[in-house]
Design a protein around this motif. Structure first.
Motif, PDB file in Angstrom:
ATOM      1  N   PHE A 291      -7.842 -31.360  77.330  1.00 45.39           N
ATOM      2  CA  PHE A 291      -8.101 -30.284  76.512  1.00 45.39           C
ATOM      3  C   PHE A 291      -6.708 -29.510  76.323  1.00 45.39           C
ATOM      4  CE2 PHE A 291      -8.373 -25.488  76.364  1.00 45.39           C
ATOM      5  CZ  PHE A 291      -8.935 -25.400  75.215  1.00 45.39           C
ATOM      6  N   PHE A 292      -6.066 -29.052  77.562  1.00 48.33           N
ATOM      7  CA  PHE A 292      -5.078 -28.525  77.601  1.00 48.33           C
ATOM      8  C   PHE A 292      -3.830 -28.886  76.775  1.00 48.33           C
ATOM      9  CE2 PHE A 292      -6.718 -25.755  81.025  1.00 48.33           C
ATOM     10  CZ  PHE A 292      -6.363 -24.596  80.331  1.00 48.33           C
ATOM     11  N   VAL A 293      -3.598 -30.334  77.100  1.00 45.91           N
ATOM     12  CA  VAL A 293      -2.412 -31.116  76.393  1.00 45.91           C
ATOM     13  C   VAL A 293      -2.738 -31.218  75.033  1.00 45.91           C
ATOM     14  CG1 VAL A 293      -1.520 -33.380  76.500  1.00 45.91           C
ATOM     15  CG2 VAL A 293      -1.745 -32.340  78.649  1.00 45.91           C
ATOM     16  N   ALA A 294      -3.946 -31.629  74.581  1.00 47.22           N
ATOM     17  CA  ALA A 294      -4.362 -31.907  73.277  1.00 47.22           C
ATOM     18  C   ALA A 294      -4.261 -30.809  72.188  1.00 47.22           C
ATOM     19  CB  ALA A 294      -5.845 -32.625  73.030  1.00 47.22           C
ATOM     20  N   PHE A 295      -4.587 -29.607  72.724  1.00 49.17           N
ATOM     21  CA  PHE A 295      -4.688 -28.390  71.907  1.00 49.17           C
ATOM     22  C   PHE A 295      -3.194 -27.844  72.105  1.00 49.17           C
ATOM     23  CE2 PHE A 295      -5.650 -23.785  70.876  1.00 49.17           C
ATOM     24  CZ  PHE A 295      -6.140 -24.101  69.743  1.00 49.17           C
ATOM     25  N   SER A 296      -2.484 -27.770  72.965  1.00 49.60           N
ATOM     26  CA  SER A 296      -1.304 -27.215  73.143  1.00 49.60           C
ATOM     27  C   SER A 296      -0.388 -27.897  71.873  1.00 49.60           C
ATOM     28  CB  SER A 296      -0.688 -27.460  74.289  1.00 49.60           C
ATOM     29  OG  SER A 296      -1.430 -26.540  75.437  1.00 49.60           O
ATOM     30  N   ASP A 297      -0.508 -29.259  72.124  1.00 47.55           N
ATOM     31  CA  ASP A 297       0.277 -30.099  71.220  1.00 47.55           C
ATOM     32  C   ASP A 297      -0.015 -29.845  69.989  1.00 47.55           C
ATOM     33  OD1 ASP A 297       2.121 -32.254  70.769  1.00 47.55           O
ATOM     34  OD2 ASP A 297       0.886 -33.676  70.642  1.00 47.55           O
ATOM     35  N   SER A 298      -1.186 -29.765  69.624  1.00 47.56           N
ATOM     36  CA  SER A 298      -1.955 -29.929  68.310  1.00 47.56           C
ATOM     37  C   SER A 298      -1.536 -28.482  67.686  1.00 47.56           C
ATOM     38  CB  SER A 298      -3.384 -30.028  68.271  1.00 47.56           C
ATOM     39  OG  SER A 298      -3.806 -31.280  68.818  1.00 47.56           O
ATOM     40  N   ILE A 299      -1.661 -27.195  68.394  1.00 47.71           N
ATOM     41  CA  ILE A 299      -1.606 -26.113  67.792  1.00 47.71           C
ATOM     42  C   ILE A 299       0.124 -25.778  67.511  1.00 47.71           C
ATOM     43  CG2 ILE A 299      -1.244 -24.710  69.807  1.00 47.71           C
ATOM     44  CD1 ILE A 299      -3.214 -23.632  66.436  1.00 47.71           C
ATOM     45  N   LEU A 300       0.885 -26.308  68.392  1.00 50.04           N
ATOM     46  CA  LEU A 300       2.415 -26.213  68.298  1.00 50.04           C
ATOM     47  C   LEU A 300       2.804 -26.969  66.805  1.00 50.04           C
ATOM     48  CD1 LEU A 300       3.626 -26.374  71.925  1.00 50.04           C
ATOM     49  CD2 LEU A 300       3.640 -24.616  70.495  1.00 50.04           C
ATOM     50  N   THR A 301       2.149 -28.268  66.833  1.00 52.87           N
ATOM     51  CA  THR A 301       2.545 -29.094  65.795  1.00 52.87           C
ATOM     52  C   THR A 301       2.204 -28.419  64.346  1.00 52.87           C
ATOM     53  OG1 THR A 301       2.333 -31.010  66.996  1.00 52.87           O
ATOM     54  CG2 THR A 301       2.256 -31.311  64.759  1.00 52.87           C
ATOM     55  N   ALA A 302       0.892 -28.069  64.600  1.00 52.81           N
ATOM     56  CA  ALA A 302       0.137 -27.304  63.293  1.00 52.81           C
ATOM     57  C   ALA A 302       0.958 -26.128  62.855  1.00 52.81           C
ATOM     58  CB  ALA A 302      -1.387 -26.952  63.585  1.00 52.81           C
ATOM     59  N   VAL A 313      -2.153 -21.275  59.825  1.00 55.22           N
ATOM     60  CA  VAL A 313      -3.194 -22.202  60.517  1.00 55.22           C
ATOM     61  C   VAL A 313      -3.911 -21.403  61.393  1.00 55.22           C
ATOM     62  CG1 VAL A 313      -3.271 -23.656  62.418  1.00 55.22           C
ATOM     63  CG2 VAL A 313      -1.742 -24.273  60.830  1.00 55.22           C
ATOM     64  N   ASP A 314      -5.336 -21.235  61.332  1.00 57.05           N
ATOM     65  CA  ASP A 314      -6.236 -20.529  62.220  1.00 57.05           C
ATOM     66  C   ASP A 314      -6.721 -21.061  63.495  1.00 57.05           C
ATOM     67  OD1 ASP A 314      -7.935 -17.939  62.035  1.00 57.05           O
ATOM     68  OD2 ASP A 314      -9.349 -19.505  62.700  1.00 57.05           O
ATOM     69  N   THR A 315      -6.110 -20.358  64.632  1.00 52.45           N
ATOM     70  CA  THR A 315      -6.709 -21.195  65.798  1.00 52.45           C
ATOM     71  C   THR A 315      -7.996 -21.467  66.235  1.00 52.45           C
ATOM     72  OG1 THR A 315      -4.474 -19.845  66.950  1.00 52.45           O
ATOM     73  CG2 THR A 315      -5.967 -20.853  68.457  1.00 52.45           C
ATOM     74  N   ASN A 316      -8.606 -20.278  65.915  1.00 55.36           N
ATOM     75  CA  ASN A 316     -10.141 -20.545  66.074  1.00 55.36           C
ATOM     76  C   ASN A 316     -10.772 -21.813  65.049  1.00 55.36           C
ATOM     77  OD1 ASN A 316     -10.525 -18.479  67.916  1.00 55.36           O
ATOM     78  ND2 ASN A 316     -10.715 -16.944  66.262  1.00 55.36           N
ATOM     79  N   THR A 317     -10.105 -21.733  64.070  1.00 61.69           N
ATOM     80  CA  THR A 317     -10.864 -22.971  63.130  1.00 61.69           C
ATOM     81  C   THR A 317     -10.328 -24.456  63.833  1.00 61.69           C
ATOM     82  OG1 THR A 317     -10.548 -21.422  61.235  1.00 61.69           O
ATOM     83  CG2 THR A 317     -10.743 -23.979  60.884  1.00 61.69           C
ATOM     84  N   GLU A 318      -9.056 -24.367  64.423  1.00 58.45           N
ATOM     85  CA  GLU A 318      -8.504 -25.507  64.962  1.00 58.45           C
ATOM     86  C   GLU A 318      -9.416 -25.838  66.119  1.00 58.45           C
ATOM     87  OE1 GLU A 318      -5.900 -27.693  63.830  1.00 58.45           O
ATOM     88  OE2 GLU A 318      -6.770 -26.392  62.134  1.00 58.45           O
TER      89      GLU A 318
END
Length: 610
Positions: A291-302, A313-318
């Motif tokens: 979870f930490f790796v997937a979301f950290s990478d995803s939100i930074l990329t988004a 980009v809305d963090t809660n929506t993501e």
């Protein structure tokens, strides 16, 4: 009643200006419940044929890149290659409908695949039915964590993954993935599970190298490197198709080259991985790490691509979108997914306009599963290994390491330790080390926060560091000290020592000390004690303490901590300039105010009356 400023322009009381508006901030745009929860519907407003054409090209291009990558990442995770294709179907559709980024591309990803293999290989036989079920259950657990994070509003915790940690982690993962493919590209049997063990097996078994396998791998690597130079060209797909054709025609399997083998055709049937969920206790730790790796990478990329395209980009929506996508992966025989930075970049370069591109990509993968699985059985393993090696190598970005070196040697060390941790102690433990290093880095930065003794800049009309601006004007009898960070237990002692040191180092007797709090945020109990200690020591020396530019919320905290009463509420000022006027009044000086001074050399200052 309207007011007027010095220049005669009309001013209004805020109560009148904002009357009937419900507050000073604009209300968010009105949307329906469906549009808020299914962002794709909002982005499809006014969608036309031209947009569909652009999105279709983007979707097919991304699918061409995703298919070989997904197969390779499934292999890294210890799963059949079709599991990678399954993870490009329903999970991608779920994110396309629910995600807030029109450009983000989700699916199997190298770092997460490595974490899956690291977590599951000690628990079950690689590729077995139990192993496959556990991978699907792991995806469901990761999805549940995403959704819980959404409701708990703790998505921001992933921001503790600092840039040095992410750079080091991805570089370590890259080496981990490359070493994991050495057996495939050489034909040497590799039984070890650790990176060091795999290297040992390769070196010891070098005599068992299969020449044809190695030659095929080398040709594939060279071809991939050359084709990569062609912008937006699906080089990996071309190499994969050519390799499948040549393998079928020349019967590479009959010459000792390992191939993918038979792949079942058809779409996955949704089901609950009951057997895998019985191992929930063992899977929970790896699920949190993923979870930490997937979301950290995803939100930074988004956020990166959103900033380039003036999008939000809305963090809660993501969090919600990824949660549903992960669960969809688990229910359809896939495994945990994340964001692909390389495919997102290609998607963006094609000019994609909406997530319809991802829907088209998923349809293309479905066609492959329905009608084109038979040829895939001839895919040589060394070609798949070469594709993974090229993808993994892209995770190491020398420019990022140079940027860290330019910023701080400590950041290079943090990145290096993180990378070494991935290779020496494993992916999951290294993630925990990375998180601890991030927290240590935060504490280190705040503990060593910059500060300054300030003087007045006549031309620019503000206070600034006398060390950086030798022409800054100082006022005899008064010291202006600025601390550039929130105060907490790790930097409280530094604040106290530096403040007193600034007074001791003044070139004249000090009668008033101004604390420029413009850069100070929150204050904890330990820091409050340090501020009280400074106040009391200054009082004993006969030095008046004044505080300038303390913000609204920090001022409330100081009030609750008793600091306002201790220092005296009348000793707080909105600006350093007003605090300086009060300080001059306090010490009864005849020295002109900073705005009136014209000299700054210390010798001249020492001769002036105080």
């Amino acid at each position: 009643m309207p007011l007027s400023d010095d220049e005669g322009s009309a001013l209004l009381p805020s109560s009148e200006a904002y009357r009937g508006r419900g507050g000073p901030f604009a209300a968010p745009p009105t949307t329906t419940w469906t549009e808020r929860n299914v962002p794709l519907l909002r982005t499809l407003r006014g969608y036309g044929r031209e947009s569909l054409k652009i999105d279709a090209v983007a979707g097919l291009t991304v699918a061409a890149l995703a298919i070989p990558s997904a197969m390779g990442y499934a292999s890294i995770a210890g799963l059949p290659v079709q599991a990678g294709l399954y993870a490009l179907l329903l999970p991608v559709l779920a994110y396309a409908f629910l995600g807030s980024s029109p450009r983000l591309v989700v699916g199997p990803e190298g770092a997460v695949a490595a974490m899956i293999g690291s977590a599951l290989m000690p628990l079950a036989v690689q590729g077995s039915a139990e192993y496959i079920s556990m991978a699907a259950a792991l995806a469901i657990l990761v999805g549940v964590i995403f959704i819980l994070a959404r409701f708990a509003k703790i998505g921001g915790i992933t921001e503790f993954m600092s840039v040095p940690v992410l750079v080091g982690y991805l570089s370590g993962i890259a080496v981990f993935l490359i070493v994991a493919q050495l057996g495939k590209i050489t034909g040497i049997p590799v039984d070890a599970e650790t990176t060091v063990g795999k290297l040992h097996d390769i070196l010891v078994g070098i005599g068992a190298l299969h020449p044809l396998t190695f030659v095929i791998a080398c040709i594939s690597l060279v071809s991939l490197a050359l084709l990569k130079r062609i912008p937006r060209f699906p080089g990996a797909l071309v190499v994969l198709v050519v390799a499948i054709f040549l393998s079928a025609v020349t019967d590479l399997a009959g010459h000792g080259v390992k191939t993918t083998g038979v792949i079942p055709s058809g779409l996955p049937i949704p089901s609950i991985p009951v057997d895998g969920l019985t191992h929930m206790t063992s899977l929970l730790g790896p699920a949190v790490g993923i979870f930490f790796v997937a979301f950290s990478d995803s939100i930074l990329t988004a956020r990166s691509f959103a900033a380039r395209n003036n999008e939000n980009v809305d963090t809660n929506t993501e969090l919600s979108a990824f949660g549903i996508a992960e669960i969809a992966a688990g229910l359809t025989g896939g495994f945990p997914i994340a964001t692909s930075g390389s495919r997102t970049s290609v998607n963006n370069q094609t000019g994609v306009r909406t997530q319809m591109g991802q829907i088209i990509a998923a349809l293309a993968v479905a066609i492959v599963l329905l009608f084109l699985t038979a040829p895939i059985q001839y895919l040589p393993s060394p070609v798949l290994g070469a594709i993974i090696i090229m993808a993994a190598a892209s995770l190491i970005v020398p420019a990022e390491w140079r940027a860290l070196a330019a910023s701080s040697s400590a950041e290079v060390w943090i990145a290096g330790i993180t990378a070494a941790g991935v290779l020496l102690i494993g992916v999951i433990p290294a993630l925990l080390v990375a998180m601890v290093l991030s927290l240590i880095d935060v504490a280190r930065r705040r503990a060593g926060a910059p500060d300054a003794v300030e003087g007045w800049l006549t031309d620019e009309k503000h206070y600034a560091s006398v060390e950086r601006h030798p022409d800054a004007l100082v006022t005899p009898g008064v010291i202006v000290y600025r601390f550039d960070a929130s105060l907490f237990y790790a930097n409280a002692t530094r604040f106290k020592e530096r403040f007193l040191s600034a007074i001791d180092g003044a070139p004249y007797p000090v009668h008033a000390a101004i604390l420029d709090a413009s850069c100070m945020g929150t204050t904890d109990a330990t820091a409050a004690e340090a501020i009280e200690a400074v106040s009391h020591q200054l009082d004993q020396r006969g030095v008046q303490l004044l505080v300038a530019e303390l913000g609204g919320w920090p001022r409330i905290e100081w009030d609750e901590l008793g600091l306002v009463d201790d220092i005296g509420g009348n000793n707080f000022y909105p600006t350093v300039e007003t605090a300086m006027q009060a300080a001059l009044s306090y010490i009864g000086t005849s020295t002109p105010s900073p705005t009136q001074r014209t000299k700054s050399n210390v010798e001249g200052i020492e001769d002036e009356s105080i």
